[in-house]
Design a protein around this motif. Structure first.
Motif, PDB file in Angstrom:
ATOM      1  N   HIS B 136       4.026  -5.609  -1.401  1.00 39.89           N
ATOM      2  CA  HIS B 136       3.077  -4.757  -0.689  1.00 39.89           C
ATOM      3  C   HIS B 136       2.508  -3.659  -1.579  1.00 39.89           C
ATOM      4  O   HIS B 136       1.862  -2.743  -1.092  1.00 39.89           O
ATOM      5  CB  HIS B 136       3.751  -4.131   0.538  1.00 39.89           C
ATOM      6  N   ILE B 137       2.784  -3.715  -2.892  1.00 40.40           N
ATOM      7  CA  ILE B 137       2.359  -2.654  -3.795  1.00 40.40           C
ATOM      8  C   ILE B 137       1.156  -3.120  -4.619  1.00 40.40           C
ATOM      9  O   ILE B 137       1.214  -4.175  -5.256  1.00 40.40           O
ATOM     10  CB  ILE B 137       3.522  -2.241  -4.734  1.00 40.40           C
ATOM     11  N   LEU B 154       0.098   2.873  -8.962  1.00 41.30           N
ATOM     12  CA  LEU B 154      -0.027   4.274  -8.549  1.00 41.30           C
ATOM     13  C   LEU B 154       1.322   4.960  -8.747  1.00 41.30           C
ATOM     14  O   LEU B 154       2.375   4.399  -8.426  1.00 41.30           O
ATOM     15  CB  LEU B 154      -0.462   4.370  -7.084  1.00 41.30           C
ATOM     16  N   ARG B 155       1.264   6.180  -9.281  1.00 44.01           N
ATOM     17  CA  ARG B 155       2.464   6.897  -9.687  1.00 44.01           C
ATOM     18  C   ARG B 155       3.545   6.954  -8.598  1.00 44.01           C
ATOM     19  O   ARG B 155       4.727   6.751  -8.846  1.00 44.01           O
ATOM     20  CB  ARG B 155       2.052   8.311 -10.080  1.00 44.01           C
ATOM     21  N   GLY B 156       3.117   7.179  -7.353  1.00 46.05           N
ATOM     22  CA  GLY B 156       4.067   7.315  -6.253  1.00 46.05           C
ATOM     23  C   GLY B 156       4.802   6.022  -5.921  1.00 46.05           C
ATOM     24  O   GLY B 156       5.843   6.040  -5.262  1.00 46.05           O
ATOM     25  N   PHE B 157       4.248   4.884  -6.378  1.00 46.27           N
ATOM     26  CA  PHE B 157       4.892   3.592  -6.108  1.00 46.27           C
ATOM     27  C   PHE B 157       5.696   3.096  -7.304  1.00 46.27           C
ATOM     28  O   PHE B 157       6.311   2.033  -7.234  1.00 46.27           O
ATOM     29  CB  PHE B 157       3.839   2.540  -5.740  1.00 46.27           C
ATOM     30  N   ALA B 158       5.674   3.847  -8.420  1.00 45.81           N
ATOM     31  CA  ALA B 158       6.257   3.343  -9.663  1.00 45.81           C
ATOM     32  C   ALA B 158       7.752   3.041  -9.520  1.00 45.81           C
ATOM     33  O   ALA B 158       8.232   2.000  -9.958  1.00 45.81           O
ATOM     34  CB  ALA B 158       6.021   4.343 -10.795  1.00 45.81           C
ATOM     35  N   LEU B 159       8.480   3.944  -8.892  1.00 43.06           N
ATOM     36  CA  LEU B 159       9.925   3.762  -8.785  1.00 43.06           C
ATOM     37  C   LEU B 159      10.271   2.593  -7.846  1.00 43.06           C
ATOM     38  O   LEU B 159      11.195   1.820  -8.120  1.00 43.06           O
ATOM     39  CB  LEU B 159      10.568   5.063  -8.285  1.00 43.06           C
ATOM     40  N   SER B 160       9.512   2.449  -6.747  1.00 42.94           N
ATOM     41  CA  SER B 160       9.720   1.303  -5.849  1.00 42.94           C
ATOM     42  C   SER B 160       9.482  -0.010  -6.575  1.00 42.94           C
ATOM     43  O   SER B 160      10.257  -0.960  -6.444  1.00 42.94           O
ATOM     44  CB  SER B 160       8.778   1.373  -4.642  1.00 42.94           C
TER      45      SER B 160
END
Ligand SMILES: [Zn+2]
Lengths: 87, 178
Positions: B136-137, B154-160
């Motif tokens: 979903h990313i 996108l930075r906010g999704f990097a760790l996921s």
């Protein structure tokens, strides 16, 4: 529902990458009667067979597309960029 | 009330690292430097060749839709110089802070990617790119070698995305380096 959509910009992509807006219908004239606008905004045929819809490739090129598909057989007849349809 | 203090911190600073899953290393996952990632817009159909020198590496210019590109890697000039040289045909904005890049390489890298995206990797040439979903990313996928890929996210999704790649890579043996 058709599961592989041949995006004219990105190639074949799964339907999960798209957001479906609904039927692609000709827009009534600005001064058309209220009843005609009411039908344009709210009334849909839900046909069993060929259907033209606006799909947004939200997970890819982010372009609005016109998808012509068959709701009974899942066949996709054509996919074009919606900007090309403008008069 | 004290002002909020903004601290520059790498997006993957707390990411899991080391070897995971099966013995051996089928896939290597690595965080890439946050050095240059610009977005460019132009009228659809515009030849992007004038932007090429501003990026660097195996895939400096990544098409993400009609008239939209990412310029990746530190090439010539600064953003201001590029904006001045390319105006008015191209509009450039700096997204270096907004997206992270990770590299995924190894003999099983394509197998791992195939679990998350429907892009036909056999048809993605070296130097080619595709804007797609991984699960979903949303990612910009680029091929940098026969067995090497880059994912911009996108930075906010990097760790996921990082955690998901490790999970999906366990069966091949995966080495993660932040
Ligand atoms: Zn597309």
């Amino acid at each position: 529902m058709a599961s592989l959509i041949p995006c004219p910009h990105c190639g074949p992509r799964p339907k999960e990458e798209f957001t479906v807006r609904g039927a692609a219908l000709p827009r009534p004239a600005p001064n058309a009667p209220v009843a005609e606008w009411q039908a344009h905004v709210y009334l849909r045929e839900n046909p069993r067979g060929d259907y033209a819809e606006h799909w947004h490739h939200s997970g890819g090129c982010r372009r609005w597309l016109v998808v012509n598909r068959n709701t009974a057989t899942h066949a996709v007849h054509s996919v074009t960029d919606a900007a090309g349809e403008r008069p | 009330m004290p002002d909020t203090v903004l601290i520059a911190r790498p997006a993957l600073a707390s990411a899991a690292t080391g070897h995971f899953g099966a013995p051996g290393t089928g896939v290597t996952l690595a965080a890439l430097p946050e050095d240059r990632l610009w977005q460019a817009l132009a009228r659809p159909g515009t030849d992007p060749a004038p932007m090429l020198a501003y990026g660097a590496g195996r895939c400096p210019l990544r098409s993400i839709g009609p008239g939209q590109w990412l310029i990746v890697g530190v090439g010539t000039g600064t953003l201001a110089e590029a904006q001045a040289a390319l105006a008015p045909t191209f509009a450039l904005s700096d997204q270096t802070h907004g997206r992270m890049r990770v590299s995924l390489s190894g003999p099983r890298a394509a197998d791992l990617l195939a679990k998350g995206t429907a892009v036909n990797l056999a048809l993605l040439p070296e130097g080619g790119a595709a804007q797609t979903l991984f699960g979903h990313i949303g990612i910009t996928l680029a091929r940098t070698g026969p067995e090497a890929f880059e994912l911009a996210v996108l930075r906010g999704f990097a760790l996921s995305l990082w955690d998901e790649l490790i999970l999906l890579g366990r069966e091949y043996g995966i080495e993660a380096r932040a």
